[in-house]
Design a protein around this motif. Structure first.
Motif, PDB file in Angstrom:
ATOM      1  N   UNK A  42     -32.326  -0.689 -11.655  1.00  0.00           N
ATOM      2  CA  UNK A  42     -30.953  -0.789 -11.526  1.00  0.00           C
ATOM      3  C   UNK A  42     -30.604  -1.841 -10.486  1.00  0.00           C
ATOM      4  N   UNK A  43     -31.301  -1.846  -9.451  1.00  0.00           N
ATOM      5  CA  UNK A  43     -31.069  -2.896  -8.283  1.00  0.00           C
ATOM      6  C   UNK A  43     -31.471  -4.275  -8.903  1.00  0.00           C
ATOM      7  N   UNK A  44     -32.464  -4.608  -9.702  1.00  0.00           N
ATOM      8  CA  UNK A  44     -32.875  -5.943 -10.296  1.00  0.00           C
ATOM      9  C   UNK A  44     -32.005  -6.475 -11.389  1.00  0.00           C
ATOM     10  N   UNK A  45     -31.680  -5.360 -12.234  1.00  0.00           N
ATOM     11  CA  UNK A  45     -30.867  -5.907 -13.441  1.00  0.00           C
ATOM     12  C   UNK A  45     -29.321  -5.674 -13.503  1.00  0.00           C
ATOM     13  N   UNK A  46     -28.710  -5.257 -12.440  1.00  0.00           N
ATOM     14  CA  UNK A  46     -27.370  -4.786 -12.239  1.00  0.00           C
ATOM     15  C   UNK A  46     -26.831  -5.403 -11.031  1.00  0.00           C
ATOM     16  N   UNK A  47     -25.456  -5.435 -11.081  1.00  0.00           N
ATOM     17  CA  UNK A  47     -24.638  -5.658  -9.740  1.00  0.00           C
ATOM     18  C   UNK A  47     -23.667  -4.439  -9.438  1.00  0.00           C
ATOM     19  N   UNK A  48     -23.301  -4.110  -8.268  1.00  0.00           N
ATOM     20  CA  UNK A  48     -22.586  -3.368  -8.080  1.00  0.00           C
ATOM     21  C   UNK A  48     -21.335  -3.047  -8.879  1.00  0.00           C
ATOM     22  N   UNK A  49     -20.794  -2.046  -9.235  1.00  0.00           N
ATOM     23  CA  UNK A  49     -19.648  -2.040 -10.478  1.00  0.00           C
ATOM     24  C   UNK A  49     -19.869  -2.168 -11.677  1.00  0.00           C
ATOM     25  N   UNK A  50     -21.116  -2.665 -12.316  1.00  0.00           N
ATOM     26  CA  UNK A  50     -21.659  -2.884 -13.438  1.00  0.00           C
ATOM     27  C   UNK A  50     -21.584  -1.378 -14.110  1.00  0.00           C
ATOM     28  N   UNK A  51     -21.815  -1.409 -15.511  1.00  0.00           N
ATOM     29  CA  UNK A  51     -21.825  -0.311 -16.351  1.00  0.00           C
ATOM     30  C   UNK A  51     -23.331  -0.297 -16.818  1.00  0.00           C
ATOM     31  N   UNK A  54     -27.441   5.227 -20.309  1.00  0.00           N
ATOM     32  CA  UNK A  54     -28.763   5.923 -20.168  1.00  0.00           C
ATOM     33  C   UNK A  54     -28.338   6.552 -21.724  1.00  0.00           C
ATOM     34  N   UNK A  55     -29.035   6.366 -22.535  1.00  0.00           N
ATOM     35  CA  UNK A  55     -28.824   6.835 -23.798  1.00  0.00           C
ATOM     36  C   UNK A  55     -29.757   8.271 -23.864  1.00  0.00           C
ATOM     37  N   UNK A  56     -30.749   8.397 -23.065  1.00  0.00           N
ATOM     38  CA  UNK A  56     -31.470   9.668 -22.813  1.00  0.00           C
ATOM     39  C   UNK A  56     -31.488  10.209 -21.610  1.00  0.00           C
ATOM     40  N   UNK A  57     -30.126  10.937 -21.159  1.00  0.00           N
ATOM     41  CA  UNK A  57     -29.923  11.207 -19.847  1.00  0.00           C
ATOM     42  C   UNK A  57     -31.133  12.275 -19.195  1.00  0.00           C
ATOM     43  N   UNK A  58     -31.742  12.915 -19.953  1.00  0.00           N
ATOM     44  CA  UNK A  58     -32.743  14.119 -19.365  1.00  0.00           C
ATOM     45  C   UNK A  58     -32.365  14.547 -18.036  1.00  0.00           C
ATOM     46  N   UNK A  59     -33.136  14.509 -17.133  1.00  0.00           N
ATOM     47  CA  UNK A  59     -32.863  15.047 -15.915  1.00  0.00           C
ATOM     48  C   UNK A  59     -31.767  14.227 -14.845  1.00  0.00           C
ATOM     49  N   UNK A  60     -31.277  13.267 -15.494  1.00  0.00           N
ATOM     50  CA  UNK A  60     -30.107  12.663 -14.732  1.00  0.00           C
ATOM     51  C   UNK A  60     -30.483  11.524 -13.829  1.00  0.00           C
ATOM     52  N   UNK A  61     -31.927  11.286 -13.617  1.00  0.00           N
ATOM     53  CA  UNK A  61     -32.342  10.071 -12.608  1.00  0.00           C
ATOM     54  C   UNK A  61     -31.460   9.061 -12.739  1.00  0.00           C
ATOM     55  N   UNK A  62     -31.456   8.494 -13.606  1.00  0.00           N
ATOM     56  CA  UNK A  62     -30.617   7.163 -13.749  1.00  0.00           C
ATOM     57  C   UNK A  62     -29.418   7.162 -13.483  1.00  0.00           C
ATOM     58  N   UNK A  63     -28.489   8.415 -13.935  1.00  0.00           N
ATOM     59  CA  UNK A  63     -27.169   8.431 -13.294  1.00  0.00           C
ATOM     60  C   UNK A  63     -26.948   8.714 -11.964  1.00  0.00           C
ATOM     61  N   UNK A  64     -27.950   9.474 -11.184  1.00  0.00           N
ATOM     62  CA  UNK A  64     -27.867   9.726  -9.883  1.00  0.00           C
ATOM     63  C   UNK A  64     -28.244   8.460  -9.268  1.00  0.00           C
ATOM     64  N   UNK A  65     -29.037   7.510  -9.546  1.00  0.00           N
ATOM     65  CA  UNK A  65     -29.358   6.378  -8.998  1.00  0.00           C
ATOM     66  C   UNK A  65     -27.951   5.322  -9.129  1.00  0.00           C
ATOM     67  N   UNK A  68     -25.377   6.532  -6.510  1.00  0.00           N
ATOM     68  CA  UNK A  68     -25.807   6.208  -5.184  1.00  0.00           C
ATOM     69  C   UNK A  68     -25.676   4.747  -4.743  1.00  0.00           C
ATOM     70  N   UNK A  69     -25.949   3.780  -5.977  1.00  0.00           N
ATOM     71  CA  UNK A  69     -26.140   2.538  -5.899  1.00  0.00           C
ATOM     72  C   UNK A  69     -24.837   1.678  -6.477  1.00  0.00           C
ATOM     73  N   UNK A  70     -23.677   2.251  -6.347  1.00  0.00           N
ATOM     74  CA  UNK A  70     -22.452   1.692  -6.880  1.00  0.00           C
ATOM     75  C   UNK A  70     -22.391   1.293  -8.351  1.00  0.00           C
ATOM     76  N   UNK A  71     -23.003   1.754  -9.254  1.00  0.00           N
ATOM     77  CA  UNK A  71     -23.081   1.358 -10.526  1.00  0.00           C
ATOM     78  C   UNK A  71     -22.071   2.294 -11.400  1.00  0.00           C
ATOM     79  N   UNK A  72     -21.548   2.078 -12.371  1.00  0.00           N
ATOM     80  CA  UNK A  72     -20.762   3.039 -13.383  1.00  0.00           C
ATOM     81  C   UNK A  72     -21.842   3.542 -14.145  1.00  0.00           C
ATOM     82  N   UNK A  73     -21.681   4.723 -15.013  1.00  0.00           N
ATOM     83  CA  UNK A  73     -22.815   5.005 -15.882  1.00  0.00           C
ATOM     84  C   UNK A  73     -22.113   5.738 -17.111  1.00  0.00           C
ATOM     85  N   UNK A  74     -22.798   5.768 -18.213  1.00  0.00           N
ATOM     86  CA  UNK A  74     -22.516   6.557 -19.296  1.00  0.00           C
ATOM     87  C   UNK A  74     -23.906   7.234 -19.575  1.00  0.00           C
TER      88      UNK A  74
END
Length: 114
Positions: A42-51, A54-65, A68-74
């Protein structure tokens, strides 16, 4: 709420001393991965505010991050339990006042929205 010892990986070999348990991360969902992996990507390939999708949300790891790091998420998952679990994990307060997320459950056969 964040891992104070986190450092962005600078090479192609990543090694983490532990799984990572900051914020609402846990290892209860089978097949989830270390939040260090999600955070590095997330920090390497996106900027704050980017969308971030995560098409396999599973345990929610990506959305939690993302939160925490000011990215919007689906987040999308076919597993209703995964979606509900992730929704509850996203209820924590964040330093960011504006944050958008959307979680949906889709049937892979019919693409029917629930």
């Amino acid at each position: 709420m964040t891992d104070k010892n986190f450092e962005l990986e600078t090479n192609t070999v990543w090694s983490f001393p532990d799984r990572g348990k900051w914020a609402t991360h846990d290892s209860k969902y089978r097949g989830n991965f270390s939040p260090y992996v999600a955070k590095n990507i997330i920090l390497r390939y996106s900027q704050e505010g980017d969308l971030v999708l995560d098409q396999f949300v599973g345990g929610g790891t990506t959305l939690i991050e993302c939160k925490l790091n000011n990215r919007n998420a689906i987040g999308i998952d076919i597993n209703r339990i995964a979606v509900e679990s992730t929704k509850s994990k996203l209820l924590f307060d964040s330093r960011h006042t504006k944050w958008l997320y959307r979680l949906n459950l889709y049937s892979s056969a019919l693409c029917k929205h629930y």
